[in-house]
Design a protein around this motif. Structure first.
Motif, PDB file in Angstrom:
ATOM      1  N   SER A   1       0.830  -1.199   0.000  1.00 34.51           N
ATOM      2  CA  SER A   1       0.000   0.000   0.000  1.00 34.51           C
ATOM      3  C   SER A   1       0.862   1.246   0.000  1.00 34.51           C
ATOM      4  O   SER A   1       2.024   1.226   0.391  1.00 34.51           O
TER       5      SER A   1
ATOM      6  N   GLN B   1       0.643   5.329   1.205  1.00 38.83           N
ATOM      7  CA  GLN B   1      -0.118   6.289   1.985  1.00 38.83           C
ATOM      8  C   GLN B   1      -0.230   7.604   1.217  1.00 38.83           C
ATOM      9  O   GLN B   1       0.704   8.017   0.540  1.00 38.83           O
TER      10      GLN B   1
ATOM     11  N   CYS C   1       5.915   5.311   3.105  1.00 44.38           N
ATOM     12  CA  CYS C   1       5.862   5.549   4.538  1.00 44.38           C
ATOM     13  C   CYS C   1       6.228   6.995   4.835  1.00 44.38           C
ATOM     14  O   CYS C   1       6.671   7.728   3.945  1.00 44.38           O
ATOM     15  N   ARG C   2       6.085   7.407   6.074  1.00 40.39           N
ATOM     16  CA  ARG C   2       6.378   8.788   6.463  1.00 40.39           C
ATOM     17  C   ARG C   2       7.855   9.127   6.311  1.00 40.39           C
ATOM     18  O   ARG C   2       8.217  10.269   6.026  1.00 40.39           O
TER      19      ARG C   2
ATOM     20  N   ARG D   1       1.822  11.558  10.795  1.00 42.09           N
ATOM     21  CA  ARG D   1       1.336  10.187  10.618  1.00 42.09           C
ATOM     22  C   ARG D   1      -0.100  10.007  11.095  1.00 42.09           C
ATOM     23  O   ARG D   1      -0.834   9.155  10.599  1.00 42.09           O
TER      24      ARG D   1
ATOM     25  N   VAL E   1      -3.018  10.764   8.424  1.00 38.13           N
ATOM     26  CA  VAL E   1      -3.193   9.964   7.212  1.00 38.13           C
ATOM     27  C   VAL E   1      -4.579   9.328   7.229  1.00 38.13           C
ATOM     28  O   VAL E   1      -4.958   8.674   8.204  1.00 38.13           O
TER      29      VAL E   1
ATOM     30  N   VAL F   1      -5.180   5.312   1.755  1.00 31.58           N
ATOM     31  CA  VAL F   1      -4.074   4.563   1.173  1.00 31.58           C
ATOM     32  C   VAL F   1      -4.506   4.040  -0.187  1.00 31.58           C
ATOM     33  O   VAL F   1      -5.701   3.957  -0.490  1.00 31.58           O
TER      34      VAL F   1
ATOM     35  N   ALA G   1      -7.629   4.278   5.224  1.00 32.66           N
ATOM     36  CA  ALA G   1      -6.493   3.541   5.777  1.00 32.66           C
ATOM     37  C   ALA G   1      -6.998   2.359   6.600  1.00 32.66           C
ATOM     38  O   ALA G   1      -7.817   2.513   7.507  1.00 32.66           O
TER      39      ALA G   1
ATOM     40  N   TYR H   1      -0.717  -3.601  11.727  1.00 36.92           N
ATOM     41  CA  TYR H   1      -1.247  -2.297  11.343  1.00 36.92           C
ATOM     42  C   TYR H   1      -1.771  -1.591  12.585  1.00 36.92           C
ATOM     43  O   TYR H   1      -2.489  -2.171  13.391  1.00 36.92           O
TER      44      TYR H   1
ATOM     45  N   HIS I   1      -1.003   4.675  11.890  1.00 32.80           N
ATOM     46  CA  HIS I   1      -1.076   4.270  10.487  1.00 32.80           C
ATOM     47  C   HIS I   1       0.252   3.672  10.040  1.00 32.80           C
ATOM     48  O   HIS I   1       0.803   4.028   8.995  1.00 32.80           O
TER      49      HIS I   1
END
Length: 255
Positions: free
Chosen positions: A21, A23, A34-35, A48, A51, A54, A65, A80, A85
């Motif tokens: 996935s 974001q 990812c962040r 984060r 979010v 996704v 998400a 998860y 997230h």
């Protein structure tokens, strides 16, 4: 318009992509794995917690998400967290409400110290020196964040924190905390070895009766001891992690 950005060395969305996935960063409407990928490519951090959406890398469905794709049932991550997230492989993670982020567990092996404001190993419960909000300080070696770092933190006997990697590098150069100068590990065996070296290394005649005032970096005690070029031992805790405190030495016969 939405853009897909992936870190160097990682291919874009495909069936062989290890990430299931992407974001959608609410701050710039760009797709990121990812962040950390976001923060490495943008001039602003990704929050984060904000979010909301996704995109599945297999079917392309944009959705709220969640852990499993609502279109093709692809699992986005074995773990998860619907607060951070965070999508990841199963590493026994858990979300600590007091830390405000996810930690690598298992949870039953850790406790949250309210004063340090940090999750610590159970082996340190009742056996560490607390410093208020210590994890919110940057590592004194690399000056990078400790609280949200992916690098494990090492707790020194004085209570200060270093990244484990920074701690290991520090030991190649010295043994003292860079903040308070307290010994960063148990030096007892070395101190007793130094006892023998001092006993076997007499000082020149003009220094044999010289004393100095010292301050111990380990126990903070002050004492008057005989000067020696190899080191001066604290009378209170027998540590050689000391510093001269005051002026020149005073010959014993003049005291």
């Amino acid at each position: 318009m939405l853009w897909l950005l992936v870190p160097s060395g990682i291919s874009g969305p495909s069936r062989t992509c290890p990430f299931s996935s992407l974001q959608i960063a609410p701050c710039c409407d760009k797709f990121y794995i990812c962040r950390l990928c976001h923060d490495n490519n943008e001039d602003h951090p990704l929050d984060r917690f904000k979010v909301k959406e996704v995109q599945c890398t297999k079917c392309g469905k944009i959705q709220n998400a969640q852990q499993i794709c609502e279109e093709c049932s692809t699992v986005f991550g074995e773990y998860y967290c619907n607060i951070c997230h965070l999508f990841d492989k199963d590493k026994k993670q858990y979300h600590c409400e007091k830390c405000g982020i996810c930690r690598i567990g298992p949870k039953e092996d850790f406790f949250h110290c309210l004063k340090c404001n940090l999750c610590l190993s159970l082996s340190l419960q009742g056996h560490h020196k607390c410093i208020e909000n210590v994890s919110r300080q940057n590592c004194p070696i690399c000056l990078e964040d400790i609280h949200t770092s992916r690098v494990v933190a090492h707790v020194l006997p004085c209570g200060h924190l270093l990244h484990r990697t920074c701690y290991e590098e520090m030991l190649k150069e010295g043994y003292r905390c860079p903040l308070c100068m307290h010994s960063a590990l148990d030096m007892t065996r070395y101190w007793r070895q130094l006892d023998n070296e001092v006993a076997q290394t007499p000082m020149p005649t003009e220094y044999q009766n010289m004393t100095v005032e010292i301050l111990c970096n380990d126990c903070s005690a002050r004492s008057t001891v005989q000067f020696h070029i190899l080191g001066m031992k604290c009378k209170s805790c027998e540590s050689y992690n000391t510093a001269q405190d005051g002026g020149c030495g005073i010959p014993l016969e003049q005291q």
